[in-house]
Design a protein around this motif. Structure first.
Motif, PDB file in Angstrom:
ATOM      1  N   LEU A  12       0.821  -1.206   0.000  1.00 22.89           N
ATOM      2  CA  LEU A  12       0.000   0.000   0.000  1.00 22.89           C
ATOM      3  C   LEU A  12       0.859   1.260   0.000  1.00 22.89           C
ATOM      4  O   LEU A  12       1.610   1.480  -0.927  1.00 22.89           O
ATOM      5  CB  LEU A  12      -1.040  -0.036   1.123  1.00 22.89           C
ATOM      6  CG  LEU A  12      -2.072  -1.158   0.959  1.00 22.89           C
ATOM      7  CD1 LEU A  12      -2.954  -1.272   2.196  1.00 22.89           C
ATOM      8  CD2 LEU A  12      -2.926  -0.932  -0.278  1.00 22.89           C
ATOM      9  N   ARG A  43      -4.314  -0.263  11.047  1.00 21.75           N
ATOM     10  CA  ARG A  43      -3.740  -0.114   9.695  1.00 21.75           C
ATOM     11  C   ARG A  43      -4.267   1.147   9.014  1.00 21.75           C
ATOM     12  O   ARG A  43      -3.521   1.841   8.324  1.00 21.75           O
ATOM     13  CB  ARG A  43      -4.040  -1.346   8.833  1.00 21.75           C
ATOM     14  CG  ARG A  43      -3.139  -2.515   9.179  1.00 21.75           C
ATOM     15  CD  ARG A  43      -3.348  -3.703   8.291  1.00 21.75           C
ATOM     16  NE  ARG A  43      -2.761  -3.514   6.973  1.00 21.75           N
ATOM     17  CZ  ARG A  43      -2.953  -4.357   5.957  1.00 21.75           C
ATOM     18  NH1 ARG A  43      -3.711  -5.424   6.114  1.00 21.75           N
ATOM     19  NH2 ARG A  43      -2.398  -4.144   4.805  1.00 21.75           N
ATOM     20  N   LEU A  47      -1.821   4.102   7.631  1.00 21.32           N
ATOM     21  CA  LEU A  47      -1.834   4.521   6.233  1.00 21.32           C
ATOM     22  C   LEU A  47      -2.072   6.022   6.108  1.00 21.32           C
ATOM     23  O   LEU A  47      -1.449   6.688   5.279  1.00 21.32           O
ATOM     24  CB  LEU A  47      -2.889   3.752   5.439  1.00 21.32           C
ATOM     25  CG  LEU A  47      -2.542   2.302   5.146  1.00 21.32           C
ATOM     26  CD1 LEU A  47      -3.740   1.564   4.564  1.00 21.32           C
ATOM     27  CD2 LEU A  47      -1.358   2.215   4.195  1.00 21.32           C
TER      28      LEU A  47
END
Length: 163
Positions: A12, A43, A47
């Motif tokens: 990602l 997460r 991110l």
């Protein structure tokens, strides 16, 4: 909504994405489309913290991504879609989001997967999803880093998954 780039990269948001791909995308926001990450608050937070300066990041599932795409409120937004798996790309296309091109970056090896390049490993579900995306007219561009040559992933799949 203007899709400037759609990429599969199971890491990602990381160095290559923040320094190279996000600049290439020239988007206002990154939309991570992944059911598992969507359900994982830790997460999601990480991110958002890793997002390049000046960009927004949203983490959504396929249903939400399709609804946002179809909402006229976002028609002028430039977005960079990030996925971890081709099945979620396929589901988004099947939900009515038109993707012309999919950039394929890293897909790590795990048990049950076949390595097709040093950075991309696939299982049968991945192969089936890529096949359906190819049949839907999506250009499947295997390019881990921007300086790599453009390769149609279907060529690599046919070499490794004969019969």
């Amino acid at each position: 909504m203007i899709i400037t780039l759609a990429r599969i990269d199971d890491r990602l948001i990381h160095g290559q994405v923040t320094t190279v791909w996000s600049k290439k995308a020239a988007a206002d926001r990154i939309i991570v489309v992944d059911e598992d990450v969507y359900k994982d608050n830790i997460r999601k937070t990480l991110l958002k913290q890793a997002c390049p300066p000046g960009m927004k990041v949203n983490v959504v599932n396929v249903t939400k991504a399709a609804a946002v795409y179809k909402n006229p409120k976002y028609q002028d937004d430039k977005v960079f879609y990030l996925f971890t798996k081709p099945i979620e790309v396929l589901r988004l296309v099947e939900a009515g989001v038109p993707l012309e091109r999919l950039n394929i970056g890293g897909m790590q090896y795990s048990e049950g997967k076949t390595q097709i390049t040093k950075s991309v490993s696939l299982d049968q579900q991945d192969v089936d999803a890529f096949t359906k995306l190819d049949q839907a007219g999506v250009t499947l561009d295997l390019q881990v880093v921007e300086s790599d040559p453009h390769i149609n992933i279907m060529d690599k799949i046919s070499e490794k998954f004969k019969g």
